[in-house]
Scaffold this motif. Structure first.
Motif, PDB file in Angstrom:
ATOM      1  N   LEU A   1       0.830  -1.200   0.000  1.00  0.00           N
ATOM      2  CA  LEU A   1       0.000   0.000   0.000  1.00  0.00           C
ATOM      3  C   LEU A   1       0.867   1.253   0.000  1.00  0.00           C
ATOM      4  O   LEU A   1       0.566   2.231  -0.705  1.00  0.00           O
ATOM      5  CB  LEU A   1      -0.935   0.002   1.201  1.00  0.00           C
ATOM      6  N   ALA A   2       1.963   1.240   0.767  1.00  0.00           N
ATOM      7  CA  ALA A   2       2.875   2.391   0.777  1.00  0.00           C
ATOM      8  C   ALA A   2       3.460   2.620  -0.610  1.00  0.00           C
ATOM      9  O   ALA A   2       3.619   3.765  -1.053  1.00  0.00           O
ATOM     10  CB  ALA A   2       3.976   2.161   1.806  1.00  0.00           C
ATOM     11  N   THR A   3       3.786   1.542  -1.300  1.00  0.00           N
ATOM     12  CA  THR A   3       4.304   1.663  -2.669  1.00  0.00           C
ATOM     13  C   THR A   3       3.223   2.192  -3.610  1.00  0.00           C
ATOM     14  O   THR A   3       3.494   3.005  -4.500  1.00  0.00           O
ATOM     15  CB  THR A   3       4.811   0.299  -3.161  1.00  0.00           C
ATOM     16  N   ALA A   4       1.982   1.736  -3.418  1.00  0.00           N
ATOM     17  CA  ALA A   4       0.880   2.202  -4.264  1.00  0.00           C
ATOM     18  C   ALA A   4       0.611   3.686  -4.067  1.00  0.00           C
ATOM     19  O   ALA A   4       0.245   4.390  -5.015  1.00  0.00           O
ATOM     20  CB  ALA A   4      -0.377   1.382  -3.988  1.00  0.00           C
ATOM     21  N   TYR A   5       0.765   4.186  -2.828  1.00  0.00           N
ATOM     22  CA  TYR A   5       0.634   5.630  -2.606  1.00  0.00           C
ATOM     23  C   TYR A   5       1.580   6.400  -3.535  1.00  0.00           C
ATOM     24  O   TYR A   5       1.199   7.374  -4.189  1.00  0.00           O
ATOM     25  CB  TYR A   5       1.010   5.995  -1.166  1.00  0.00           C
TER      26      TYR A   5
ATOM     27  N   GLN B   1       6.498  -3.469  -8.239  1.00  0.00           N
ATOM     28  CA  GLN B   1       6.925  -3.612  -6.847  1.00  0.00           C
ATOM     29  C   GLN B   1       5.728  -3.815  -5.928  1.00  0.00           C
ATOM     30  O   GLN B   1       5.733  -4.696  -5.059  1.00  0.00           O
ATOM     31  CB  GLN B   1       7.724  -2.388  -6.405  1.00  0.00           C
ATOM     32  N   ALA B   2       4.685  -2.999  -6.115  1.00  0.00           N
ATOM     33  CA  ALA B   2       3.494  -3.129  -5.270  1.00  0.00           C
ATOM     34  C   ALA B   2       2.832  -4.490  -5.463  1.00  0.00           C
ATOM     35  O   ALA B   2       2.420  -5.142  -4.490  1.00  0.00           O
ATOM     36  CB  ALA B   2       2.512  -2.007  -5.568  1.00  0.00           C
ATOM     37  N   VAL B   3       2.713  -4.929  -6.713  1.00  0.00           N
ATOM     38  CA  VAL B   3       2.097  -6.225  -6.991  1.00  0.00           C
ATOM     39  C   VAL B   3       2.921  -7.359  -6.381  1.00  0.00           C
ATOM     40  O   VAL B   3       2.375  -8.283  -5.766  1.00  0.00           O
ATOM     41  CB  VAL B   3       1.919  -6.424  -8.505  1.00  0.00           C
ATOM     42  N   ASN B   4       4.241  -7.289  -6.532  1.00  0.00           N
ATOM     43  CA  ASN B   4       5.104  -8.336  -5.976  1.00  0.00           C
ATOM     44  C   ASN B   4       5.035  -8.358  -4.445  1.00  0.00           C
ATOM     45  O   ASN B   4       5.029  -9.431  -3.831  1.00  0.00           O
ATOM     46  CB  ASN B   4       6.544  -8.129  -6.431  1.00  0.00           C
TER      47      ASN B   4
ATOM     48  N   ALA C   1      -2.845  -0.989  -7.406  1.00  0.00           N
ATOM     49  CA  ALA C   1      -1.661  -0.823  -8.252  1.00  0.00           C
ATOM     50  C   ALA C   1      -1.968  -1.211  -9.694  1.00  0.00           C
ATOM     51  O   ALA C   1      -1.553  -0.538 -10.645  1.00  0.00           O
ATOM     52  CB  ALA C   1      -0.500  -1.652  -7.703  1.00  0.00           C
ATOM     53  N   ARG C   2      -2.703  -2.303  -9.869  1.00  0.00           N
ATOM     54  CA  ARG C   2      -3.059  -2.724 -11.228  1.00  0.00           C
ATOM     55  C   ARG C   2      -3.905  -1.669 -11.925  1.00  0.00           C
ATOM     56  O   ARG C   2      -3.722  -1.384 -13.122  1.00  0.00           O
ATOM     57  CB  ARG C   2      -3.833  -4.041 -11.160  1.00  0.00           C
ATOM     58  N   SER C   3      -4.852  -1.081 -11.213  1.00  0.00           N
ATOM     59  CA  SER C   3      -5.730  -0.092 -11.828  1.00  0.00           C
ATOM     60  C   SER C   3      -4.955   1.166 -12.210  1.00  0.00           C
ATOM     61  O   SER C   3      -5.242   1.799 -13.229  1.00  0.00           O
ATOM     62  CB  SER C   3      -6.885   0.247 -10.894  1.00  0.00           C
ATOM     63  N   LEU C   4      -3.969   1.539 -11.407  1.00  0.00           N
ATOM     64  CA  LEU C   4      -3.167   2.721 -11.723  1.00  0.00           C
ATOM     65  C   LEU C   4      -2.334   2.492 -12.976  1.00  0.00           C
ATOM     66  O   LEU C   4      -2.257   3.354 -13.861  1.00  0.00           O
ATOM     67  CB  LEU C   4      -2.266   3.064 -10.531  1.00  0.00           C
TER      68      LEU C   4
ATOM     69  N   LEU D   1      -9.247  -5.552 -15.441  1.00  0.00           N
ATOM     70  CA  LEU D   1     -10.091  -6.667 -15.019  1.00  0.00           C
ATOM     71  C   LEU D   1      -9.477  -7.399 -13.834  1.00  0.00           C
ATOM     72  O   LEU D   1     -10.191  -7.888 -12.950  1.00  0.00           O
ATOM     73  CB  LEU D   1     -10.307  -7.620 -16.192  1.00  0.00           C
ATOM     74  N   GLY D   2      -8.143  -7.465 -13.800  1.00  0.00           N
ATOM     75  CA  GLY D   2      -7.480  -8.051 -12.642  1.00  0.00           C
ATOM     76  C   GLY D   2      -7.736  -7.233 -11.385  1.00  0.00           C
ATOM     77  O   GLY D   2      -7.945  -7.783 -10.298  1.00  0.00           O
ATOM     78  N   ALA D   3      -7.732  -5.913 -11.524  1.00  0.00           N
ATOM     79  CA  ALA D   3      -8.022  -5.041 -10.390  1.00  0.00           C
ATOM     80  C   ALA D   3      -9.438  -5.267  -9.888  1.00  0.00           C
ATOM     81  O   ALA D   3      -9.697  -5.359  -8.688  1.00  0.00           O
ATOM     82  CB  ALA D   3      -7.827  -3.582 -10.794  1.00  0.00           C
ATOM     83  N   ARG D   4     -10.381  -5.380 -10.821  1.00  0.00           N
ATOM     84  CA  ARG D   4     -11.769  -5.627 -10.446  1.00  0.00           C
ATOM     85  C   ARG D   4     -11.916  -6.950  -9.704  1.00  0.00           C
ATOM     86  O   ARG D   4     -12.614  -7.046  -8.686  1.00  0.00           O
ATOM     87  CB  ARG D   4     -12.639  -5.597 -11.695  1.00  0.00           C
TER      88      ARG D   4
END
Length: 410
Positions: free
Chosen positions: A76-80, A129-132, A154-157, A177-180
């Motif tokens: 989540l910190a990486t996604a920010y 990085q966020a996904v991993n 992260a996928r949606s971004l 679609l993966g994000a959904r």
């Protein structure tokens, strides 16, 4: 049988573009009655987002970088950090200009984008990085809702970047679609995780808005949606979301605009502009919606107010005054205030931050306005300026046409 009507384009686009709404990101912590990652409620995170939704991207990024250093294994910190980096780049590329999507169309428009390879690589690296990081947590606990939410975010971004900048719609849709799927699983595991309702709500609405023939076709693949259910999910996220409250409101605003429900859309825009008066894009969008609603005189007043605020040193961060001038020009021309409209278009073209494409659009509209004034010689001067700024462009093609045949408003 024609499955895709001209009206289906915006709905298909939304599956990628609106899955994580780029236009006007903002966040606000809600009461402790909903479930969320504890990091979302930390004061330093809320402070970073305050800079973010005031469009102080550099200030937000500096704070998110510090948060990431303090939480090196947290997706989540990486996604920010990914979020702020992405939107800073979209703003630089003039891709937060809603008039481009409204006037030229996202799928059919030929918006010129010069991709920065270093920023592109940074965005993709942060997404990976966020996904991993999320995957590592999910190996330990496949039902970790916080990891699932972070991965979906992260996928949606990254999907938004691929669709808007690279126009790689197929790859972007795969990520979307993966994000959904990630966020649907979050809600299955924890219905109180209100933030996950944004992505799922958009999916439901978009599929529900598709033409009947297309819905029938994809229904055989088990893909179903409902505009009513989608809107209800968005309303829940808008009322109770911790980090998606404003995105949900903004998405609702654009869907209402699509349905020509302008009073409701304007009301949402006005509430966001009041809540975040230093966010240039929220203030601008209120004027844009007033214009689209046909309330030209009110839009003129709002555009002039935004321009006046933007001229005050330090009032807005990252304000693109040219967008307000352009909307003002359209509104003035709609009221047949032609000379004032020309002045607004030319002011937009002269702003130092105006992109080459928007400059051509401004010059073209100034020429068309002169033609409406029955002053074709001065119109030709503007059309020639368009050609000098780029003859092999959409605007250049129109300028060539109007040089020979004056624009009549039809």
């Amino acid at each position: 049988m024609r499955l895709l009507s001209p009206r289906s384009g915006p709905a298909l686009l939304a599956a990628i573009f609106l899955l994580f709404l780029p236009a006007f990101a903002g966040r606000s912590a809600r009461a402790e009655t909903v479930d969320t990652d504890p990091l979302n409620r930390q004061p330093e995170v809320q402070e970073a987002f305050r800079h973010f939704y005031n469009l102080d991207y550099d200030g937000a990024i500096a704070r998110f970088e510090r948060i990431q250093r303090e939480h090196p294994d947290d997706p989540l910190a990486t996604a920010y950090l990914l979020d702020a980096t992405l939107f800073r780049e979209l703003n630089r590329l003039d891709l937060l200009d809603t008039t481009f999507y409204a006037n030229d169309g996202f799928l059919t428009g030929k918006h010129t984008v010069v991709e920065d390879p270093k920023v592109r690589d940074r965005i993709k690296a942060l997404s990976d990085q966020a996904v991993n990081q999320a995957n590592a947590q999910l190996k330990t606990n496949p039902n970790d809702v916080n990891a699932l939410f972070a991965r979906g975010w992260a996928r949606s971004l990254e999907a938004a970047y691929m669709a808007m900048v690279e126009r790689a719609f197929g790859s972007g849709l795969h990520l979307a679609l993966g994000a959904r799927s990630d966020h649907m699983k979050v809600l299955q595991l924890d219905p109180r995780y209100e933030d996950a309702k944004l992505v799922v709500g958009v999916y439901q609405y978009v599929v529900g808005a598709l033409p009947f023939a297309f819905k029938l076709l994809i229904g055989f693949a088990g893909i179903h949606g409902s505009k009513t259910e989608g809107m209800a999910l968005l309303e829940d996220a808008a009322a109770h979301g911790v980090i998606t409250q404003v995105e949900a409101k903004t998405t609702m605003m654009l869907f209402l605009r699509r349905e020509a429900k302008y009073p409701a859309a304007v009301a949402l825009a006005h509430s966001l502009a009041e809540e975040y008066p230093r966010d240039f894009l929220f203030c601008l969008e209120e004027a844009n919606l007033e214009k689209d609603a046909g309330d030209g005189l009110k839009a003129i007043t709002t555009y002039r107010k935004v321009i006046g605020q933007a001229q005050r040193p330090g009032y807005f961060d990252n304000a693109h005054k040219e967008l307000a001038y352009f909307g003002l020009g359209d509104s003035l021309r709609g009221q047949r205030m032609y000379m004032d409209a020309v002045e607004a278009y030319r002011s937009a073209a002269a702003e130092p931050s105006t992109s080459p494409e928007l400059k051509r659009r401004c010059l073209l509209e100034a020429g068309k306005t002169y033609d409406l004034m029955m002053d074709h010689p001065r119109a030709v001067q503007q059309y020639e300026a368009v050609l000098n700024a780029g003859s092999d462009t959409v605007q250049g093609d129109q300028a060539k046409k109007y040089i020979h045949t004056a624009y009549t408003g039809r």
